[in-house]
Design an enzyme around this catalytic site. Sequence first.
Site, PDB file in Angstrom:
ATOM      1  N   ASP A  13     -24.509-117.165 -20.667  1.00 55.09           N
ATOM      2  CA  ASP A  13     -24.188-115.975 -19.871  1.00 55.09           C
ATOM      3  C   ASP A  13     -24.225-114.697 -20.701  1.00 55.09           C
ATOM      4  O   ASP A  13     -24.877-113.714 -20.324  1.00 55.09           O
ATOM      5  CB  ASP A  13     -22.807-116.126 -19.230  1.00 55.09           C
ATOM      6  CG  ASP A  13     -22.744-117.278 -18.247  1.00 55.09           C
ATOM      7  OD1 ASP A  13     -23.717-117.455 -17.492  1.00 55.09           O
ATOM      8  OD2 ASP A  13     -21.732-117.996 -18.223  1.00 55.09           O
ATOM      9  N   ARG A  92      -7.893-115.311 -22.823  1.00 58.01           N
ATOM     10  CA  ARG A  92      -8.669-114.173 -22.331  1.00 58.01           C
ATOM     11  C   ARG A  92      -8.029-112.812 -22.601  1.00 58.01           C
ATOM     12  O   ARG A  92      -8.714-111.890 -23.034  1.00 58.01           O
ATOM     13  CB  ARG A  92      -8.972-114.346 -20.841  1.00 58.01           C
ATOM     14  CG  ARG A  92      -9.919-115.510 -20.539  1.00 58.01           C
ATOM     15  CD  ARG A  92     -11.193-115.418 -21.386  1.00 58.01           C
ATOM     16  NE  ARG A  92     -12.164-116.441 -21.044  1.00 58.01           N
ATOM     17  CZ  ARG A  92     -12.605-117.375 -21.867  1.00 58.01           C
ATOM     18  NH1 ARG A  92     -12.125-117.424 -23.101  1.00 58.01           N
ATOM     19  NH2 ARG A  92     -13.513-118.243 -21.490  1.00 58.01           N
ATOM     20  N   ASP A 121     -11.971-115.538 -15.097  1.00 57.10           N
ATOM     21  CA  ASP A 121     -12.042-114.772 -16.337  1.00 57.10           C
ATOM     22  C   ASP A 121     -12.381-113.301 -16.117  1.00 57.10           C
ATOM     23  O   ASP A 121     -11.926-112.434 -16.862  1.00 57.10           O
ATOM     24  CB  ASP A 121     -13.053-115.403 -17.294  1.00 57.10           C
ATOM     25  CG  ASP A 121     -12.532-116.684 -17.918  1.00 57.10           C
ATOM     26  OD1 ASP A 121     -11.306-116.915 -17.826  1.00 57.10           O
ATOM     27  OD2 ASP A 121     -13.324-117.451 -18.486  1.00 57.10           O
ATOM     28  N   SER A 170     -20.647-126.425 -18.774  1.00 58.87           N
ATOM     29  CA  SER A 170     -20.114-125.195 -19.341  1.00 58.87           C
ATOM     30  C   SER A 170     -18.820-125.558 -20.058  1.00 58.87           C
ATOM     31  O   SER A 170     -17.913-126.134 -19.446  1.00 58.87           O
ATOM     32  CB  SER A 170     -19.833-124.172 -18.232  1.00 58.87           C
ATOM     33  OG  SER A 170     -19.249-123.000 -18.772  1.00 58.87           O
TER      34      SER A 170
END
Length: 411
Positions: A13, A92, A121, A170
């Site tokens: 990504d 995060r 996220d 992922s």
Amino acid sequence: MTSVALAFSGGLDTTVCVSLLQEEYGYDEVVGVTVDVGQPESEFEEAKETADAHGLDIHVVDAKDEFAELCFDSVRANATYQGYPLGTALARPVIAEAILEVAQEEGCDALAHGCTGKGNDQLRFEAVWRASDLDVIAPVREMGLTREWEKQYADEKNLPVQAGNDGVWSIDTNLWSRSVEGGDLEKPGHVPSEDIYEWTEQPGSETELVEITFEEGYPVALDGEEMKPVELIETLNELAGQYGVGRTDMMEDRMLGLKVRENYEHPAATTLLNAHESLEGLVLTKDERDFKTTVDNEWAQKGYEGLVEAPLMKALDGFIEQTQTKVTGTVTIKFEGGQARPVGRESEYAAYSESAASFNTETVDGITQEDATGVAKYHGFQTRIANAAFESAQKEAPELATDGGVSNDGQ
């Protein structure tokens, strides 16, 4: 010249975002920022490889200590979301704050991430970034990109990047947890093979005892050896993982309302959370434990949302801080069959009397067993009154006609 700071992991990504930010958004410079919260070294090598392919200079920020401290705060709050420890969620805000600092130091005009519009996220990053005066860019979300499109784009650009297991899964890894999703794992009925796991062995018959020491709710030592947070987490991940501790396969409710299949590994987190809750059971009163459950659930929810700086969190932390003054002592954990089971606990603050609880003593601080008779008579007294009144009223009440009171002849 315009510039944008990109959360750069070297994964699929964020890698495609580098070109897109230049070609589609018109930024002259992309500043890549990789934040170390305990990822494996291979991820940093991958990030450097893909960055070199782009001609991109990346900033690597070591935030392991900050992240580990937040993880230990979550232990004091017994924080889990729908049954699993908060790993990605807590990482995060730490990552976002580090990227923001680099962006401000480099004089960037904007911040960018590679999150989709379906996940959590994006919200966690932007909760931090939107408190600044910088623009926030999300190419994958704004352009509606799919993973298949990204893989094709990466191939066309000759970018040496993979997503998880050759693009099938992922994977997100940090000190506290490892998550695996995507591919066949998106199917709720699919039974995953053992090769999705890296931190944990398949549970066997072997067992081991370890002792964890806490000071005011914080884990500080393993088997009597003092360790700093990062070292303690890494050591327990390896040790507990050998016994298959800390696997979660679940259907998770995301913040946007989607229900998703997630697989997690979290050996150290599971061990420390179990040990901490066990020690609280020894030193806190029932009232404290009951109320703290509500506090802990609220803390976990805000942590899951990435809102660790919310005013509510500061208020919750105040209550937690007060209770943790007594959470000092040791807990013995037994690793067996994929579990980290508390089998012993000791503390000088124990709200417990062995002699009072023993079946071999007649009295409790001068209170005899016969004294409990009066309590037993009153216990449930109101319930008995209410039930008796209801039964009496039911017997005296006239039966209602099944036709609603209308007689058979219609009169």
